[in-house]
Design a protein around this motif. Structure first.
Motif, PDB file in Angstrom:
ATOM      1  N   GLN A 109      34.782  46.976  43.542  1.00  0.00           N
ATOM      2  CA  GLN A 109      34.575  45.629  44.276  1.00  0.00           C
ATOM      3  C   GLN A 109      33.786  44.555  43.259  1.00  0.00           C
ATOM      4  O   GLN A 109      32.721  45.189  42.625  1.00  0.00           O
ATOM      5  CB  GLN A 109      33.843  45.515  45.509  1.00  0.00           C
ATOM      6  N   SER A 160      35.923  42.052  37.283  1.00  0.00           N
ATOM      7  CA  SER A 160      36.937  41.259  36.929  1.00  0.00           C
ATOM      8  C   SER A 160      38.184  41.673  36.298  1.00  0.00           C
ATOM      9  O   SER A 160      37.874  42.380  35.329  1.00  0.00           O
ATOM     10  CB  SER A 160      36.248  40.071  35.933  1.00  0.00           C
ATOM     11  N   GLN A 213      38.377  44.648  46.150  1.00  0.00           N
ATOM     12  CA  GLN A 213      37.931  43.424  46.956  1.00  0.00           C
ATOM     13  C   GLN A 213      37.430  42.489  45.834  1.00  0.00           C
ATOM     14  O   GLN A 213      36.311  43.157  44.917  1.00  0.00           O
ATOM     15  CB  GLN A 213      37.156  43.476  48.180  1.00  0.00           C
ATOM     16  N   TYR A 214      37.553  41.171  46.054  1.00  0.00           N
ATOM     17  CA  TYR A 214      36.723  40.393  45.222  1.00  0.00           C
ATOM     18  C   TYR A 214      36.711  40.614  43.639  1.00  0.00           C
ATOM     19  O   TYR A 214      35.731  40.649  42.888  1.00  0.00           O
ATOM     20  CB  TYR A 214      35.459  40.087  45.596  1.00  0.00           C
ATOM     21  N   CYS A 215      38.084  41.113  43.113  1.00  0.00           N
ATOM     22  CA  CYS A 215      38.035  41.238  41.723  1.00  0.00           C
ATOM     23  C   CYS A 215      38.732  40.189  40.873  1.00  0.00           C
ATOM     24  O   CYS A 215      39.199  40.506  39.809  1.00  0.00           O
ATOM     25  CB  CYS A 215      38.579  42.690  41.362  1.00  0.00           C
ATOM     26  N   ILE A 220      41.820  39.321  41.082  1.00  0.00           N
ATOM     27  CA  ILE A 220      43.030  39.899  40.588  1.00  0.00           C
ATOM     28  C   ILE A 220      44.358  38.750  40.916  1.00  0.00           C
ATOM     29  O   ILE A 220      44.316  38.053  42.077  1.00  0.00           O
ATOM     30  CB  ILE A 220      43.338  41.156  41.184  1.00  0.00           C
ATOM     31  N   ASN A 250      41.284  38.290  46.950  1.00  0.00           N
ATOM     32  CA  ASN A 250      41.477  38.168  45.573  1.00  0.00           C
ATOM     33  C   ASN A 250      42.554  36.890  45.256  1.00  0.00           C
ATOM     34  O   ASN A 250      42.433  36.296  46.327  1.00  0.00           O
ATOM     35  CB  ASN A 250      42.439  39.454  44.859  1.00  0.00           C
ATOM     36  N   ASP A 251      43.108  36.508  44.013  1.00  0.00           N
ATOM     37  CA  ASP A 251      44.066  35.586  44.034  1.00  0.00           C
ATOM     38  C   ASP A 251      45.581  36.018  43.773  1.00  0.00           C
ATOM     39  O   ASP A 251      45.938  35.214  42.921  1.00  0.00           O
ATOM     40  CB  ASP A 251      43.326  34.703  42.717  1.00  0.00           C
ATOM     41  N   ASN A 311      44.876  36.296  50.023  1.00  0.00           N
ATOM     42  CA  ASN A 311      45.324  36.127  48.596  1.00  0.00           C
ATOM     43  C   ASN A 311      46.168  34.938  48.471  1.00  0.00           C
ATOM     44  O   ASN A 311      46.147  34.016  49.504  1.00  0.00           O
ATOM     45  CB  ASN A 311      45.912  37.308  48.297  1.00  0.00           C
TER      46      ASN A 311
END
Length: 360
Positions: free
Chosen positions: A60, A63, A84-86, A88, A110-111, A134
């Motif tokens: 978590q 990047s 989570q929260y990487c 991606i 993530n994205d 996401n």
């Protein structure tokens, strides 16, 4: 003797150093054979190498914009992967290839907008898949096909626009499906055929303007059904019939519903909780299963206080919760609480059918 102590100390230090070297830089590890590798917010930009004995990896807050094919191929014993929260953005085909023991996969917050059609191949044991928050627009046909053991799929807070036939092919054991707060305008007929055993189905906070009767009529055992915050004005006949004898919780608040058709609640026999707050309802159909409810939320509707709502008034009189519900009409009762209005004096009580007892 002193030499022996020094030797033993050096041996222990050597083992400790070896163990430390085996744990990725800026991470900490625990459990025998470094079974848990924790790299939370460690500034990583590359997937670290871990031993095959590792069972849990927490990555978590690092990047990893792209999860490339074979990103985790060395982690053959992995059971739980947290990402989570990487940041991606893309999950490539074969990204998780080789994780044949993986049960838990967390890709939330993530994205992600690009998912390769084979992103989840070789994940035969995956049971819990979390991808909420996401930017997913489409679920590629066949994406879930390798996931024969998938039980929970969490896809809330994305940008999914429609469900098409084949979306859930292969995920026949899926039981909990969360699609809240997407951009769904259509659930195509046949889109839920493969997941007829859903027990929890949440599609609240979408843009459905007509009730998806054809799609949900293949569902058989839904217990918790949430369709709140969709702009649907009319709930049709037989809306819940296919799973009505299992449905215990129904949430339909803040939708702008103007009417339930007379046969909307046909087949609903197990309902315990009904939330219809924040709609445009003045009446409920005669077959609404009010008497068996444990919880009923009615506020912010323009109720017409007449004998047609007598069952609701009786439920309120027998309830400890004293739910808020205001009469909008007739004029003499406008603004009065439904529980206090005199509109129900003289309303007939339902006649209970009694079994005749034969005397011998």
């Amino acid at each position: 003797m002193e030499h022996l102590r020094v030797f033993l100390l050096l041996a222990i230090l050597a083992v400790a150093c070896h163990s430390l070297k085996a744990c990725p830089a800026n991470c900490h590890c625990h459990g025998g054979e470094l079974q848990h590798v924790i790299c939370y917010s460690s500034g990583l930009t590359k997937i670290p190498k871990v031993s095959e004995q590792t069972r849990l990896v927490n990555l978590q807050k690092n990047s990893f914009p792209v999860l490339a094919p074979n990103s985790f191929k060395e982690m053959k014993g992995l059971v739980s992967l947290h990402m989570q929260y990487c940041g991606i953005r893309e999950v490539a085909t074969g990204a998780f290839r080789g994780l044949k023991r993986l049960v838990y996969l967390y890709l939330s917050h993530n994205d992600i907008s690009v998912i390769g059609a084979g992103a989840f191949e070789e994940l035969p044991e995956l049971t819990y898949l979390y991808m909420e928050h996401n930017k997913i627009i489409d679920i590629p046909k066949g994406l879930l096909s390798p996931l024969a053991n998938l039980f929970i799929f969490q896809l809330s807070n994305n940008k999914v626009r429609e469900l098409k036939p084949g979306t859930f092919t292969g995920a026949k054991d899926l039981r909990w499906l969360y699609l809240s707060d997407n951009e769904l305008t259509t659930l195509q007929p046949g889109s839920l055929d493969e997941v007829e055993n859903l027990a929890i189905f949440h599609i609240d906070g979408n843009q459905l303007s007509t009730y998806p009767l054809a799609a949900v009529s293949k569902l058989r055992v839904v217990e918790d059904y949430k369709i709140s915050r969709n702009p649907i004005k009319v709930i049709p006949d037989f809306a819940f019939q296919s799973f009505g004898r299992y449905m215990e919780t129904l949430s339909m608040d803040h939708m702008g519903i103007e009417k339930f058709s007379e046969k909307a609640f046909v087949g609903v026999t197990a309902l315990k909780s009904l939330n219809i707050e924040g709609n445009k309802l003045s009446q409920l159909p005669a077959n609404a299963p009010i008497s068996s409810l444990q919880n009923l939320t009615l506020a912010n509707n323009p109720w017409h206080c007449s004998c047609q709502l007598a069952a609701v008034r009786r439920w309120i009189d027998g309830s400890r919760s004293r739910p808020d519900a205001t009469c909008a009409s007739p004029a003499q009762y406008r603004g009065q609480q439904l529980r206090d209005a005199g509109a129900f004096r003289g309303c007939k009580q339902p006649v209970k059918k009694s079994k005749k007892v034969e005397q011998h």
